[in-house]
Design a protein around this motif. Structure first.
Motif, mmCIF file in Angstrom:
data_model
loop_
_atom_site.group_PDB
_atom_site.id
_atom_site.type_symbol
_atom_site.label_atom_id
_atom_site.label_comp_id
_atom_site.label_asym_id
_atom_site.label_seq_id
_atom_site.Cartn_x
_atom_site.Cartn_y
_atom_site.Cartn_z
ATOM 1 N N PHE A 15 -24.468 -49.718 -89.747
ATOM 2 C CA PHE A 15 -23.478 -49.620 -90.822
ATOM 3 C C PHE A 15 -22.080 -49.982 -90.318
ATOM 4 C CE2 PHE A 15 -20.463 -47.487 -93.549
ATOM 5 C CZ PHE A 15 -20.950 -47.769 -94.816
ATOM 6 N N ILE A 16 -21.690 -49.420 -89.176
ATOM 7 C CA ILE A 16 -20.344 -49.656 -88.645
ATOM 8 C C ILE A 16 -20.211 -51.090 -88.144
ATOM 9 C CG2 ILE A 16 -18.700 -48.973 -86.852
ATOM 10 C CD1 ILE A 16 -19.898 -46.110 -87.126
ATOM 11 N N ASN A 18 -21.777 -53.719 -89.308
ATOM 12 C CA ASN A 18 -21.654 -54.535 -90.512
ATOM 13 C C ASN A 18 -20.245 -54.444 -91.102
ATOM 14 O OD1 ASN A 18 -22.833 -56.144 -92.755
ATOM 15 N ND2 ASN A 18 -22.295 -54.304 -93.904
ATOM 16 N N SER A 19 -19.687 -53.247 -91.112
ATOM 17 C CA SER A 19 -18.335 -53.045 -91.633
ATOM 18 C C SER A 19 -17.313 -53.800 -90.786
ATOM 19 C CB SER A 19 -18.006 -51.555 -91.666
ATOM 20 O OG SER A 19 -16.698 -51.336 -92.148
ATOM 21 N N GLY A 20 -17.447 -53.719 -89.476
ATOM 22 C CA GLY A 20 -16.515 -54.403 -88.579
ATOM 23 C C GLY A 20 -16.597 -55.916 -88.713
ATOM 24 N N GLY A 22 -17.632 -57.535 -91.268
ATOM 25 C CA GLY A 22 -17.109 -57.870 -92.597
ATOM 26 C C GLY A 22 -15.590 -57.912 -92.650
ATOM 27 N N LYS A 23 -14.943 -57.225 -91.735
ATOM 28 C CA LYS A 23 -13.479 -57.197 -91.707
ATOM 29 C C LYS A 23 -12.876 -58.307 -90.837
ATOM 30 C CE LYS A 23 -12.710 -52.280 -92.667
ATOM 31 N NZ LYS A 23 -14.052 -51.731 -92.810
ATOM 32 N N SER A 58 -11.081 -54.447 -87.035
ATOM 33 C CA SER A 58 -12.356 -55.172 -87.085
ATOM 34 C C SER A 58 -13.029 -55.205 -85.713
ATOM 35 C CB SER A 58 -12.167 -56.585 -87.638
ATOM 36 O OG SER A 58 -11.297 -57.346 -86.837
ATOM 37 N N GLU A 61 -14.293 -51.521 -84.895
ATOM 38 C CA GLU A 61 -15.517 -51.154 -85.606
ATOM 39 C C GLU A 61 -16.715 -51.919 -85.051
ATOM 40 O OE1 GLU A 61 -15.414 -51.339 -89.864
ATOM 41 O OE2 GLU A 61 -13.786 -49.896 -90.009
ATOM 42 N N THR A 62 -16.515 -53.191 -84.787
ATOM 43 C CA THR A 62 -17.603 -53.998 -84.229
ATOM 44 C C THR A 62 -18.044 -53.446 -82.880
ATOM 45 O OG1 THR A 62 -16.820 -55.955 -85.422
ATOM 46 C CG2 THR A 62 -18.277 -56.343 -83.535
ATOM 47 N N ASP A 117 -17.495 -39.416 -94.178
ATOM 48 C CA ASP A 117 -17.375 -39.828 -92.780
ATOM 49 C C ASP A 117 -17.402 -38.645 -91.823
ATOM 50 O OD1 ASP A 117 -17.395 -42.529 -93.353
ATOM 51 O OD2 ASP A 117 -15.230 -42.631 -93.582
#
Length: 133
Positions: A15-16, A18-20, A22-23, A58, A61-62, A117
């Motif tokens: 999840f994290i 993917n979020s990173g 995506g940013k 980004s 998070e990645t 969170d």
């Protein structure tokens, strides 16, 4: 790696990550909006330009997502990374206006996404305390 560690690392890690990802390359307006939210909890983040903050967020998070997913990263290290990330999110939740009800703990409708969170903080702490066991 124990199956229980893999589960605790895999779901938040994916999840994290993917979020990173995506940013990556987010526009300056989005970065500025996220920075304005983050600097309420961590004022030093206001010292960066929005572009720098966007890269920091980004890449951070990645890196946290990857650390959780890569089995050669020790569980304790991955857990500490997730704990730090989760603590920042919980701090934002507790400090941003309108996120909590009058008691300062229970979420408002707007605060539910950030309040969730707290689970990341709990998973990170469990992994950090569990270590490689």
């Amino acid at each position: 790696m124990k199956l229980s560690n893999a589960i605790l690392r895999g779901i938040p890690g994916a999840f994290i990550l993917n979020s990173g990802v995506g940013k990556l390359g987010m526009d300056e307006g989005t970065a500025e909006h996220l920075q304005n939210m983050a600097k309420v909890a961590v004022p030093a983040l206001g010292n960066m330009s929005p572009k720098e903050f966007g890269r920091f967020l980004s890449y951070g998070e990645t890196a946290v997502g990857a650390a959780l997913l890569l089995p050669f990263v020790p569980t304790r290290i991955a857990g500490l990374a997730l704990t730090t990330f989760g603590a920042g999110m919980v701090a934002s939740y507790l400090k941003l206006p309108g996120m909590t009800q009058e008691d300062g703990i229970r979420p408002t409708d707007d605060g539910i996404a950030l309040a969730k969170d707290s689970w990341l903080l709990a998973i990170g702490a469990a992994l950090a305390l569990r270590g490689s066991k």
